[in-house]
Scaffold this motif. Structure first.
Motif, PDB file in Angstrom:
ATOM      1  N   PHE A 164       4.118  -4.463   9.409  1.00 13.18           N
ATOM      2  CA  PHE A 164       5.233  -5.246   8.874  1.00 13.18           C
ATOM      3  C   PHE A 164       4.781  -6.405   7.986  1.00 13.18           C
ATOM      4  O   PHE A 164       5.593  -7.219   7.574  1.00 13.18           O
ATOM      5  N   VAL A 165       3.488  -6.484   7.697  1.00 12.66           N
ATOM      6  CA  VAL A 165       2.962  -7.564   6.864  1.00 12.66           C
ATOM      7  C   VAL A 165       3.529  -7.478   5.453  1.00 12.66           C
ATOM      8  O   VAL A 165       3.959  -8.474   4.865  1.00 12.66           O
ATOM      9  N   ASP A 166       3.574  -6.272   4.896  1.00 12.19           N
ATOM     10  CA  ASP A 166       4.119  -6.068   3.546  1.00 12.19           C
ATOM     11  C   ASP A 166       5.115  -4.922   3.589  1.00 12.19           C
ATOM     12  O   ASP A 166       4.795  -3.779   3.268  1.00 12.19           O
ATOM     13  N   MET A 167       6.333  -5.243   3.974  1.00 11.78           N
ATOM     14  CA  MET A 167       7.342  -4.200   4.122  1.00 11.78           C
ATOM     15  C   MET A 167       7.973  -3.807   2.786  1.00 11.78           C
ATOM     16  O   MET A 167       8.825  -2.920   2.739  1.00 11.78           O
ATOM     17  N   THR A 168       7.554  -4.466   1.704  1.00 14.63           N
ATOM     18  CA  THR A 168       8.038  -4.048   0.384  1.00 14.63           C
ATOM     19  C   THR A 168       7.258  -2.825  -0.118  1.00 14.63           C
ATOM     20  O   THR A 168       7.672  -2.169  -1.060  1.00 14.63           O
ATOM     21  N   ASN A 169       6.138  -2.543   0.538  1.00 12.93           N
ATOM     22  CA  ASN A 169       5.313  -1.388   0.187  1.00 12.93           C
ATOM     23  C   ASN A 169       6.045  -0.098   0.577  1.00 12.93           C
ATOM     24  O   ASN A 169       6.354   0.107   1.758  1.00 12.93           O
ATOM     25  N   PRO A 170       6.348   0.778  -0.390  1.00  9.97           N
ATOM     26  CA  PRO A 170       7.083   2.014  -0.079  1.00  9.97           C
ATOM     27  C   PRO A 170       6.396   2.882   0.974  1.00  9.97           C
ATOM     28  O   PRO A 170       7.062   3.496   1.805  1.00  9.97           O
ATOM     29  N   LYS A 171       5.061   2.935   0.937  1.00 11.71           N
ATOM     30  CA  LYS A 171       4.329   3.729   1.928  1.00 11.71           C
ATOM     31  C   LYS A 171       4.544   3.161   3.330  1.00 11.71           C
ATOM     32  O   LYS A 171       4.744   3.907   4.290  1.00 11.71           O
ATOM     33  N   ALA A 172       4.478   1.822   3.433  1.00 13.93           N
ATOM     34  CA  ALA A 172       4.691   1.177   4.731  1.00 13.93           C
ATOM     35  C   ALA A 172       6.093   1.485   5.249  1.00 13.93           C
ATOM     36  O   ALA A 172       6.278   1.790   6.440  1.00 13.93           O
ATOM     37  N   GLN A 173       7.082   1.439   4.367  1.00 16.17           N
ATOM     38  CA  GLN A 173       8.458   1.726   4.766  1.00 16.17           C
ATOM     39  C   GLN A 173       8.599   3.172   5.265  1.00 16.17           C
ATOM     40  O   GLN A 173       9.269   3.436   6.263  1.00 16.17           O
ATOM     41  N   THR A 174       7.928   4.097   4.561  1.00  7.15           N
ATOM     42  CA  THR A 174       7.996   5.505   4.954  1.00  7.15           C
ATOM     43  C   THR A 174       7.347   5.725   6.324  1.00  7.15           C
ATOM     44  O   THR A 174       7.879   6.449   7.165  1.00  7.15           O
TER      45      THR A 174
END
Length: 455
Positions: free
Chosen positions: A379-389
């Motif tokens: 959740f550090v960089d939730m703007t990252n599309p990969k992280a969201q996926t």
């Protein structure tokens, strides 16, 4: 007749001498490598130190990074072969008047007739290169990383245990990417701190210097309190607040963590019992359970007895295990059986720091856990599309498997809003509350309910 008596007498003496040598050989030989064991190393070092000049020798502690993964991927037999292979390479670099031995696990000790840091580094680099020389005939390269802690023996009169501890401490307190770390006086301060913490432990348990803090878990669908995690804080009358990072790893290493876990658990039981007596509503509380408990096949008995003593209903206590509890292949079967026993005894089981290990999804397949706690790093960089996926994927999988999911380390409104969109079940973090003392938690809970923040 006299000759016969003398013959029998000499035979008996010879037998006992041979027997004594055999016993000594067993006592001082490492059954795995066939070389010196820890006891033999200590004895040899003491003999060497008796005639050692100051600043002429160095004791080295070698630790194979990630060795547990070798056991996990290839089995204990391959792990044993690896240790024998490494010892055979190390011994080739040992000169006359030097010592090498395997510690009681996947580590090694060396005593080298060197005192120059450059010379020691050079020799250790040669040893590491020799160990990794098998790559020359291998299609797929695999490099062993050997972590090194070195104590330059400036006082040969120092007890051997302290000498070995200093080399071990140098390895443990290494920083950065350099595998080689030399003991220095600041590390002695850390050793002194660890000694003091160990000494204070029992008295602090008796005087209840260890205090329980609760951090809320909030259900996102209706913003209601869904539970809490119990965290321990050490508030010493003389030392003040002692950082968990100072004592938790130490107690994990020496086994005191089991006593501390039980203390935390009983305090939680007493708190829930008090709420029952006051006819207040109950909510589940999770407590951390160290992997060290699994060395005792019957450890759950104590927890079950305390649960019965305080009259805690089933489902109110959840044990949190980290993925590291599942790394050892032999221990995994034991952990699996323990989780089944937890359920039989009315406990729930959560998998903490989920997703940071190498086999997170395999654990969901093989282990009947009730909850997974997604590690804060997602959740550090939730703007990252990969992280969201990845996050939405884990949430979807947990829903299909009927496993509860908690997002840890949530600190911002943006994080919470995105998790709402992903239909995350529960969150835990500073956005709602930091860890609170039990009295603070009670006030926080009452205040939030009065303000209808959760309703």
């Amino acid at each position: 007749m006299t000759y016969l008596v003398c013959f029998l007498f000499l035979s008996v003496i010879l037998f006992y001498r041979l027997r004594q040598k055999q016993v000594e050989r067993i006592a001082f030989t490492d059954a795995l490598t066939g070389g010196m064991n820890d006891t033999a190393f200590r004895a040899a070092y003491e003999k060497l130190a008796a005639r050692m000049e100051p600043s002429t020798y160095a004791v080295v502690f070698l630790n194979i990074k990630g060795f547990k993964f070798i056991n996990e991927y290839f089995g204990s037999a391959a792990g044993n072969d690896t240790l024998k292979y490494i010892y055979s390479k190390l011994i080739r670099h040992i000169c006359t008047g030097e010592i090498a031995a395997r510690d009681n696990s996947d580590c090694f000790f060396l005593c080298l007739k060197e005192h120059s840091k450059e010379a020691i580094r050079y020799r250790l680099q040669k040893m590491t290169a020799d160990i990794n020389s098998f790559n020359a005939s291998s299609d797929i390269e695999y490099q062993f990383t050997i972590l090194q802690g070195i104590y330059l023996v400036d006082d040969p009169k120092l007890d051997v245990t302290i000498v070995l501890d200093r080399a071990r401490t140098a390895c443990r307190q290494r920083h950065g990417t350099d595998p080689c770390s030399f003991f220095h006086p600041e590390m002695a301060k850390q050793m002194q701190l660890e000694y003091e913490l160990n000494t204070m432990f029992e008295d602090s348990i008796k005087k209840r210097d260890f205090q329980i803090y609760l951090q809320p878990k909030v259900r996102l669908a209706d913003l209601t309190l869904s539970g809490a995690e119990a965290l321990v804080r050490w508030i010493h009358p003389d030392k003040g607040m002692i950082c968990p990072s100072d004592f938790i790893p130490l107690f994990e290493e020496n086994g005191k963590i089991c006593r501390l876990d039980l203390y935390v658990y009983e305090t939680v039981c007493a708190y829930l019992h008090k709420r029952i007596e006051q006819q207040k509503d109950l909510f589940p509380i999770s407590v951390n359970l160290s992997r060290a408990h699994f060395k005792d096949l019957n450890f759950l008995r104590k927890f079950s007895e305390l649960k019965a003593k305080y009259g805690i209903p089933d489902g109110m206590i959840e044990f949190e295990l980290t993925e590291y509890s599942f790394l050892d292949k032999q221990q995994r079967e034991m952990v699996k059986n323990c989780i089944k026993q937890m359920h039989r005894l009315g406990f729930h089981c959560a998998l903490d720091d989920f997703g940071v290990g190498y086999s997170a999804l395999a654990l969901l397949k093989d282990f009947d856990v009730d909850t997974i706690k997604l590690d804060r790093q997602f959740f550090v960089d939730m703007t990252n599309p990969k992280a969201q996926t990845i996050i939405s994927g884990f949430i979807e999988i947990s829903e299909k498997l009927g496993i509860h999911l908690v997002a840890e380390g949530i600190e911002t409104k943006e994080q919470m809003e995105l998790l709402k969109q992903f239909h995350c079940e529960m969150v835990q973090g500073y956005y709602f509350s930091k860890p609170l003392t039990i009295d603070e938690f009670e006030k926080w809970k009452d205040t939030m309910q009065k303000q209808k923040v959760f309703k």
